[in-house]
Design a protein around this motif. Structure first.
Motif, PDB file in Angstrom:
ATOM      1  N   TYR A 158       0.902  -1.397  -0.032  1.00 13.64           N
ATOM      2  CA  TYR A 158       0.028   0.117   0.006  1.00 13.64           C
ATOM      3  C   TYR A 158       0.951   1.206  -0.060  1.00 13.64           C
ATOM      4  O   TYR A 158       2.187   1.090  -0.158  1.00 13.64           O
ATOM      5  CB  TYR A 158      -1.043  -0.206   1.300  1.00 13.64           C
ATOM      6  CG  TYR A 158      -2.108  -1.283   0.917  1.00 13.64           C
ATOM      7  CD1 TYR A 158      -3.070  -1.023   0.222  1.00 13.64           C
ATOM      8  CD2 TYR A 158      -1.637  -2.586   1.687  1.00 13.64           C
ATOM      9  CE1 TYR A 158      -3.893  -2.170   0.089  1.00 13.64           C
ATOM     10  CE2 TYR A 158      -2.730  -3.595   1.723  1.00 13.64           C
ATOM     11  CZ  TYR A 158      -3.717  -3.360   0.906  1.00 13.64           C
ATOM     12  OH  TYR A 158      -4.623  -4.348   0.829  1.00 13.64           O
ATOM     13  N   GLY A 159       0.195   2.233   0.265  1.00 15.16           N
ATOM     14  CA  GLY A 159       0.965   3.599   0.018  1.00 15.16           C
ATOM     15  C   GLY A 159       2.203   3.667   0.871  1.00 15.16           C
ATOM     16  O   GLY A 159       3.277   4.294   0.697  1.00 15.16           O
ATOM     17  N   GLY A 160       2.253   3.139   2.176  1.00 20.62           N
ATOM     18  CA  GLY A 160       3.417   3.204   2.808  1.00 20.62           C
ATOM     19  C   GLY A 160       4.474   2.141   2.750  1.00 20.62           C
ATOM     20  O   GLY A 160       5.466   2.247   3.362  1.00 20.62           O
ATOM     21  N   VAL A 216       5.682   1.636  -0.488  1.00 26.37           N
ATOM     22  CA  VAL A 216       6.294   1.878  -1.937  1.00 26.37           C
ATOM     23  C   VAL A 216       7.692   2.121  -1.767  1.00 26.37           C
ATOM     24  O   VAL A 216       8.631   1.737  -2.419  1.00 26.37           O
ATOM     25  CB  VAL A 216       5.415   2.830  -2.677  1.00 26.37           C
ATOM     26  CG1 VAL A 216       5.498   4.043  -2.093  1.00 26.37           C
ATOM     27  CG2 VAL A 216       5.969   3.074  -4.079  1.00 26.37           C
ATOM     28  N   SER A 217       8.079   2.942  -0.717  1.00 25.62           N
ATOM     29  CA  SER A 217       9.491   3.500  -0.657  1.00 25.62           C
ATOM     30  C   SER A 217      10.436   2.221  -0.309  1.00 25.62           C
ATOM     31  O   SER A 217      11.438   2.116  -0.976  1.00 25.62           O
ATOM     32  CB  SER A 217       9.597   4.262   0.400  1.00 25.62           C
ATOM     33  OG  SER A 217       8.907   5.589   0.322  1.00 25.62           O
ATOM     34  N   ARG A 218       9.975   1.391   0.682  1.00 24.53           N
ATOM     35  CA  ARG A 218      10.594   0.110   0.881  1.00 24.53           C
ATOM     36  C   ARG A 218      10.678  -0.760  -0.045  1.00 24.53           C
ATOM     37  O   ARG A 218      11.838  -1.439  -0.590  1.00 24.53           O
ATOM     38  CB  ARG A 218       9.894  -0.612   2.171  1.00 24.53           C
ATOM     39  CG  ARG A 218      10.881  -1.625   2.881  1.00 24.53           C
ATOM     40  CD  ARG A 218       9.881  -2.129   4.235  1.00 24.53           C
ATOM     41  NE  ARG A 218       8.471  -2.162   4.035  1.00 24.53           N
ATOM     42  CZ  ARG A 218       8.109  -3.093   3.656  1.00 24.53           C
ATOM     43  NH1 ARG A 218       8.961  -4.377   3.552  1.00 24.53           N
ATOM     44  NH2 ARG A 218       6.492  -3.333   3.539  1.00 24.53           N
ATOM     45  N   LYS A 219       9.716  -0.742  -1.146  1.00 23.87           N
ATOM     46  CA  LYS A 219       9.895  -1.918  -2.098  1.00 23.87           C
ATOM     47  C   LYS A 219      10.766  -1.282  -3.065  1.00 23.87           C
ATOM     48  O   LYS A 219      11.333  -2.151  -3.856  1.00 23.87           O
ATOM     49  CB  LYS A 219       8.335  -1.904  -2.648  1.00 23.87           C
ATOM     50  CG  LYS A 219       7.360  -2.820  -1.898  1.00 23.87           C
ATOM     51  CD  LYS A 219       7.487  -4.137  -2.062  1.00 23.87           C
ATOM     52  CE  LYS A 219       7.158  -4.677  -3.314  1.00 23.87           C
ATOM     53  NZ  LYS A 219       7.426  -6.037  -3.463  1.00 23.87           N
ATOM     54  N   ARG A 220      10.861   0.113  -3.142  1.00 26.30           N
ATOM     55  CA  ARG A 220      11.820   0.387  -4.205  1.00 26.30           C
ATOM     56  C   ARG A 220      13.089   0.240  -3.717  1.00 26.30           C
ATOM     57  O   ARG A 220      14.058  -0.001  -4.565  1.00 26.30           O
ATOM     58  CB  ARG A 220      11.602   1.994  -4.567  1.00 26.30           C
ATOM     59  CG  ARG A 220      12.445   2.709  -5.420  1.00 26.30           C
ATOM     60  CD  ARG A 220      11.950   4.066  -5.943  1.00 26.30           C
ATOM     61  NE  ARG A 220      11.610   5.012  -5.003  1.00 26.30           N
ATOM     62  CZ  ARG A 220      12.278   5.502  -4.186  1.00 26.30           C
ATOM     63  NH1 ARG A 220      13.761   5.359  -4.288  1.00 26.30           N
ATOM     64  NH2 ARG A 220      11.837   6.212  -3.111  1.00 26.30           N
ATOM     65  N   LEU A 264      14.078  -3.163  -4.677  1.00 23.00           N
ATOM     66  CA  LEU A 264      14.316  -3.290  -6.108  1.00 23.00           C
ATOM     67  C   LEU A 264      15.788  -2.796  -6.472  1.00 23.00           C
ATOM     68  O   LEU A 264      16.383  -3.426  -7.188  1.00 23.00           O
ATOM     69  CB  LEU A 264      13.255  -2.359  -6.638  1.00 23.00           C
ATOM     70  CG  LEU A 264      13.328  -2.292  -8.325  1.00 23.00           C
ATOM     71  CD1 LEU A 264      12.543  -3.736  -8.662  1.00 23.00           C
ATOM     72  CD2 LEU A 264      12.293  -1.571  -8.920  1.00 23.00           C
TER      73      LEU A 264
END
Lengths: 395, 613
Positions: free
Chosen positions: B570-572, B574-578, B581
């Motif tokens: 969710y919105g919180g 995305v930073s961690r997922k990036r 990556l």
């Protein structure tokens, strides 16, 4: 008008669940009054960053926001309405635990303006609820779902599956019961072992085994099949809805729209003068409150995202949905695109849909099962499509 | 320099040849060669007790750790014997390893005699045997020395008998010593004086000196170790190297004690060093004859050979940005090791690197280890290859040491491969495993004899089978109790084919190898199985095949990845997922892209480290 959402984080839970790695705390070091004042100040601050936006969705997440007094919810929603214009049909969701105590507050939340609840049911088996560390039982959950239906037009609930030793037959039965209770929306999450949780320690010690690989894939595929047959197809990896009943606030995230993140540890994505900003707040509730009182906001991260980073975020979020990504929008926003020679082989492998309208990039059911690797592959092929992006890349 | 000059001992310099003894020590690793050398230096006053560090002569870390000497070193000892006369004793410490057989033979040729040091509890080992034979080939007088006599497990009588049975040397007057405690070491010094012959050069003849070894010193430039056979070598003399044709002005002459001391000249029969503004070690050849430029010797000393690399492999930096560092490091190593060759190589799989030639597998190991340790460069080593002789249908012959260079087989009349004679000494209970290993490696048994409870096996083997993990297997099947020595005996035709490895239908050059046809199926199967374990699952199914020409001889399949998806995002998140990556992208840098397949570096390293079991 583009969608704009507000997320409000309530950081407290009555107990910490063994699988949960969210920013939740059991001890309340910040009282509700103080929390409320800090939230109101942060809303002010965000309003300053977002002139001219119209609020299309608000989401109270946590933690367990249903521990919040309905009056607090009302004060927050009133404040939002004073700072931004709010769409008349704005979706206002609150996450709630299906306990009897909390169900008693549903009427209050409805009066405050909440029009959708998402209940953390997690299982319809008592022994599994105990295993998952939940404080409610199945009967209580069923009553809470019924009460929620009395008060709200839109009700969703969560289940966790792919639990240790769960067979496809057991899950088929449980999911069938859930679909009978569901209105138009269900969130179905496979149990994942996250670092820093109690389950993680057990897992590391070899005392907890969850279905992996083929077993997990089979449970996922079964879930898709059952929900589709019941008229609730997946519109995102773990979210199922009757068409039209999708969670608009969450779709905003996946479509890479703008949102404010209020409360400890909350994240926001706001369009700033120099491009998209990544914002996030201090995680610790006491430190967050103190910072807000001092600075007017709790932000610890205030970064302008590069065009490639935005393109990556669009892929990370957009490919989770059944509508996928529009290459036109990707290019317009970031200057990046994915060359056909990277997409072709993935279509041949059956991981991306071929022949989509406007060449949308959409993962197939098979592709969604390996989405992390699929996104990684696509992200690696992101290439500048305009001269600005090319120049930035070259620099 | 003045201080050194003051330390000169004119008396010692004036000694006639009859008071000089040049000797080496033949011993197996750990049998006490270095300890005995230290003890001799100490008794003769070469170093004070304070200066004595354990095993003075092995200076490099790797040498000390592995107990092997890469460079020959010498030390001059002044010894007043019991007869009251002063003697000059020159000890040459020979490079002690199977890959350096030629260098060992030159060191031995610089001496008139040897001490054969045998551990009184362990007995004779294969390497000792090979070096004793080399010493005998050089007409050495040999004094057997039984070391570690004070250990409870010492069996001097049994070992004495073994020396007689296995080597055929009279060991009745072998000296029993403990180099560690110093027991019997005086007797060794007396034996050197009285049992070893003096040099018999012509002091008035034209200069004839043998180049024993050379190395690069950051202060002095190239230092050349020489044995003066005839005549005299002085500072200011113009000399000529007879094999390379190089002419030099000698600017410094000296000896080692083991610290260097400057002299005016080296006389007939002596061993010492000189410098002459020689730029690279590669300009000096071990075994070359150094003579006077104006009054040259009529004939060079016998036995000179140009050392040729026999084992080749590719060395590639794991981190491709370290290519230039690797080039520089190799240049630095070659300054001191002319037998190590390298030239640039490009591999589709591994990028830029070097094709390197070595004297043998251990030489390869030493160079690789020094590159990794001293220069901090992580390396991928491709499968070692020997030098094949390709006889073409047009009558020409070409050498090949890289499977990537294999010409079209229809143009090849026959391929010849180098064979070795291997001598293996092994405790009786491991004999069966050794015989099996040698037979598996296409070996031909030449001899099998017993010395006490130990068997001595002589096999002829294709070198190609030996560079392929033979040492490792030998060690593992004998729990490390076997000792091994070899020499190259010549080339023989073999039914050899190039085996290619295809990953997702693309040939991976770094994994191709030359194998005997009869062994290709087995090798191919093992390689495919290994790669199946080593290459991570991808989004798609990956076939792995071994092929000879267009014919597939082995195949495995890596199935497609089944499930890899985050349940909640969710919105919180995305930073961690990036960031995740980014991390994945960083990890991919350590992979080599092969078509659509990414092969981790470790896969190359592990796949090439083959173990057939």
């Amino acid at each position: 008008m583009d969608a704009f959402g507000i997320y409000i984080h309530w950081p407290y839970c009555a107990a910490k669940c063994p699988y949960c790695d969210f920013n939740s705390h059991v001890r309340r070091e910040v009282g509700e009054e103080r929390y409320l004042s800090a939230v109101l100040r942060e809303l002010d601050y965000y309003a300053g960053l977002t002139p001219g936006r119209r609020v299309s969705s608000i989401f109270f997440g946590g933690g367990t926001p249903s521990l919040m007094q309905p009056a607090t919810t009302a004060r927050i929603l009133d404040a939002v309405a004073g700072l931004w214009p709010v769409e008349p049909d704005a979706e206002i969701t609150l996450e709630a635990n299906p306990s009897s105590v909390e169900a008693e507050r549903f009427a209050g939340y409805r009066l405050a303006g909440v029009n959708r609840v998402s209940l953390g049911v997690q299982s319809l088996r008592d022994d599994q609820l105990r295993f998952l560390g939940r404080l409610h039982d199945v009967a209580e959950a069923r009553r809470a779902i019924a009460i929620a239906h009395d008060h709200f037009d839109r009700v969703s609930f969560d289940l966790i599956y792919a639990r240790p030793n769960q067979t496809p037959e057991e899950w088929r039965a449980e999911l069938g019961e859930a679909l009978a209770l569901a209105a138009g929306h269900l969130s179905l999450y496979q149990l994942t072992i996250e670092p820093g949780t109690a389950f993680y320690k057990l897992h590391e010690a070899g005392k907890l085994r969850v279905p992996l690989g083929d077993d997990a894939a089979a449970l996922y595929e079964l879930t898709q099949e059952i929900c589709e047959a019941a008229g609730l197809p997946a519109y995102e990896i773990s979210n199922h809805a009757r068409p039209g009943e999708e969670a608009r606030h969450n779709m905003l995230y996946w479509r890479y729209g703008e949102y404010a993140g209020i409360g400890p540890g909350a994240h926001g994505r706001i369009e700033g003068p120099a491009g998209r900003l990544a914002l996030s707040a201090e995680r610790d509730p006491a430190a967050w409150a103190a910072q807000v009182e001092r600075d007017g906001h709790g932000l610890v991260q205030h970064d302008a995202l590069g065009r490639l980073e935005q393109a990556e975020e669009m892929l990370l979020m957009g490919l989770r949905t059944s509508e996928g990504i529009s290459p036109g929008r990707l290019r317009a926003r970031t200057g990046y695109g994915i060359p056909a020679e990277a997409i072709g082989p993935l279509m041949q492998d059956g991981l991306l849909l071929a022949g989509t309208p406007e060449g949308r990039i959409v993962a197939t059911a098979q592709g969604r099962l390996v989405l992390n690797a699929l996104i990684e592959d696509l992200a690696r092929h992101l290439a500048p499509q305009d001269r600005l992006a090319a120049a930035i890349e070259a620099a | 320099m003045t201080a050194s000059a003051a330390a000169q001992s004119p008396k010692a310099d004036a000694l006639p040849q009859s008071r000089i003894r040049n000797f080496s020590i033949v011993a197996h690793i750990d049998h006490g060669k270095s300890t005995l050398a230290d003890r001799l230096i100490q008794i003769c006053g070469g170093l004070s007790a304070r200066e004595m560090k354990a095993q003075v002569l092995d200076s490099m870390d790797i040498e000390r750790e592995r107990g092997i000497t890469i460079k020959a070193q010498t030390v001059r000892l002044d010894y007043r014997a019991r007869d009251g006369l002063d003697y000059q004793l020159n000890l040459i410490d020979t490079p002690g390893h199977v890959d350096f057989t030629y260098e060992v033979s030159r060191s031995l040729a610089a001496c008139e005699g040897s001490l054969l040091v045998v551990d009184a509890s362990q007995g004779v080992e294969a390497q000792t045997l090979a070096n004793v034979y080399k010493a005998l080939d050089n007409n050495h007088e040999i004094v057997p020395v039984l070391n570690k006599i004070d250990l409870p497990a010492a069996e001097p009588d049994r070992v004495r008998q073994q020396i007689e049975d296995v080597i055929g040397l009279d060991a009745s007057d072998a000296i029993e010593i403990s180099a560690k405690s110093g027991l019997g070491v005086d007797e060794v010094l007396e034996a050197i004086v009285h049992r070893l012959p003096a040099p018999k050069g012509d002091p008035d003849g034209p200069l004839k000196a043998m180049l024993v070894d050379s190395w690069y010193d950051p202060y002095l430039g190239v230092v050349v170790l020489v044995r003066i056979v005839d005549g005299k070598l002085s500072k200011g003399q113009r000399v000529k190297m007879m094999a390379t044709g190089g002419n030099y002005l000698v600017d410094r002459v000296g000896i080692f004690r083991p610290k260097s001391e400057i002299r005016d000249s080296l006389n007939t029969g002596e061993i010492g060093f000189f410098t002459a503004a020689i730029k690279e070690v590669a300009d000096t050849r071990v075994g070359d004859t150094i003579t006077d430029e104006k009054r040259p010797a009529a004939q060079a000393l016998p036995g000179f050979k140009d050392a040729q690399p026999v084992v080749f492999c590719g060395l590639f930096p794991v981190d491709s940005s370290q290519f230039e560092d690797l080039r520089e490091a190799m240049g630095r190593l070659r300054l001191n090791d002319a037998s190590f060759q390298y030239e640039m190589e490009t591999s589709a799989a591994l990028g830029f690197g070097f094709r390197c030639g070595f004297l043998g597998l251990l030489h390869l190991e030493i160079v690789r280890e020094r590159l990794e340790r001293e220069f901090k460069i992580d390396l991928i080593t491709t499968a070692p290859s020997v030098v094949y002789h390709l006889y073409m249908t047009d009558g020409t012959m070409q050498e090949m040491h890289n499977p990537a260079d294999m010409p079209d087989p229809v143009k090849i009349d026959r391929i010849e491969e180098p064979w070795i004679k291997a001598t293996i000494l092994v405790p009786d209970e491991y004999l069966g495993s050794i015989l099996k290993l040698c037979e598996d490696r296409r070996g031909r048994q030449k001899d099998l004899s017993y010395a006490g409870s130990r068997a001595m096996v002589v096999y002829e083997l294709p070198l190609n089978e030996v560079v392929f993990d033979f040492y490792d297997r030998l060690k593992s099947v004998t729990s490390g109790y076997a000792s091994f020595d070899y020499q190259i005996i010549g080339y023989e035709p073999g039914d050899l084919v190039k085996m290619s490895i295809l990953v997702n239908a693309e040939p991976v050059d770094a994994l191709s190898m030359i194998v005997h046809r009869n062994r290709s199926q087995q090798r191919g199967r093992v390689m495919c199985e290994k790669l199946k374990e080593l290459i991570p699952r991808h989004l798609f199914q990956i076939p792995i095949q071994a092929a000879i020409g267009g014919r597939i001889i082995a195949r495995e399949t890596i199935s497609a990845m089944r499930k890899d998806v985050t349940a909640k995002c969710y919105g919180g998140d995305v930073s961690r997922k990036r960031k995740l990556l980014d991390k994945q992208k960083e990890g991919k840098k350590k992979m080599r892209q092969f078509g659509r397949v990414e092969i981790p570096q470790e896969a190359f390293i592990a796949a090439l480290k083959m173990d057939e079991n």
